[in-house]
Write a protein that holds these residues in place. Structure first.
Motif: not given
Length: 281
Positions: A38-41, A43, A31-32, A176, A34-36, A122
């Motif tokens: 910028q790929r929140r898609d 999640l 999750v970290t 997290y 993905l967030a860093r 995905r």
């Protein structure tokens, strides 16, 4: 005070906490990342993979419980429980050493795998999360099932496992926010030692099952019998039996299995930490 329940609850809580921590750590890293990046898609498929892994583990637990309570009985049940116990011990042994050796590199490895998965789509992200979580979940189900059979309990181990997983989720949320600063070596060493003792007890229970089924000798060769001085229903007797399977009586082969596994695995597991401790600064 229901001491048998308390002992079985604690053993399963430890199992749920340990395996839950490993799964929570992996998920929090993913999750970290993905967030860093910028790929929140990614999640949504990630969480879909996590949920699917948990559902598969729950289905495995339901199947094992159904077979043990409704299909098998007598010698066949003892043999089934002994085999599942051996599988659980093998899985937890492999996972303990894998996590110990990968503690320092797991974040880098997951970063590379997640980058590849994002490039594939995905479904690949969901598959990565599924594989990462299913290993811990299946191991946890097998261990708790074996612990439940050894303790002759069904509800307490389940509640203990759920409480352990719940605690692991809370710790995962904290990790997290500080995943880069978590000392994974120390985190898994303490819980790993306790889990080795639990696994030793499950190995002892497997030997007992094979002896009852007639596949191993020595069922009448009793190593000790403390039942006259330590009542099996006492609080300390039930806690020891439910956690690390130290019962009021045991055969020579059961004790040999417990001691051999515990001593050998603890020596191998703690040896790297001992080497680092004596290295000059």
């Amino acid at each position: 005070m229901e001491t048998p329940v308390g002992g079985a609850f604690f053993a399963s809580y430890l199992i749920g906490l340990r395996d839950g921590l490993e799964a929570a750590l992996v998920v929090s890293i993913l999750v970290t990342l993905l967030a860093r990046s910028q790929r929140r898609d990614g999640l949504l498929p990630l969480w879909a993979g996590v949920v699917l892994a948990l559902l598969c583990a729950a289905a495995l637990g339901a199947i094992l419980t159904y077979v043990a309570t409704s299909v098998l009985s007598g010698v066949r049940l003892e043999l089934f429980e002994a085999i599942t116990s051996l599988v659980a011990v093998a899985m937890v042994t492999w996972m303990i050493f894998w996590m110990r050796s990968s503690a320092r590199t797991i974040k880098t490895e997951l970063t590379g795998k997640l980058t590849e998965a994002l490039g594939l789509g995905r479904f690949a992200v969901a598959a990565l999360a599924f594989v990462a979580v299913i290993r811990e979940s299946v191991e946890m189900v097998l261990l708790v099932f074996s612990a439940a059979q050894a303790a002759s309990e069904t509800v307490a181990p389940l509640l203990g496992m759920l409480a352990g997983v719940g605690s692991a989720v809370l710790l995962g949320v904290l990790m997290y926010a500080a995943v880069a600063r978590v000392n994974l070596g120390r985190l898994f060493t303490g819980t790993g030692v306790l889990l080795v003792l639990v696994a030793a007890g499950i190995a002892k229970y497997a030997v007992h099952g094979f002896q009852v089924a007639g596949l191993l000798p020595g069922s009448t060769a009793v190593a000790y019998d403390w039942s006259a001085t330590i009542a099996p229903t006492s609080w300390y007797g039930t806690v020891l039996a439910a956690t690390i399977n130290v019962t009021s009586s045991a055969t020579v082969l059961e004790i040999a299995a417990w001691l051999t596994y515990a001593i050998l695995i603890l020596i191998l597991f703690l040896r790297p930490a001992a080497k680092r401790a004596v290295t000059p600064a």
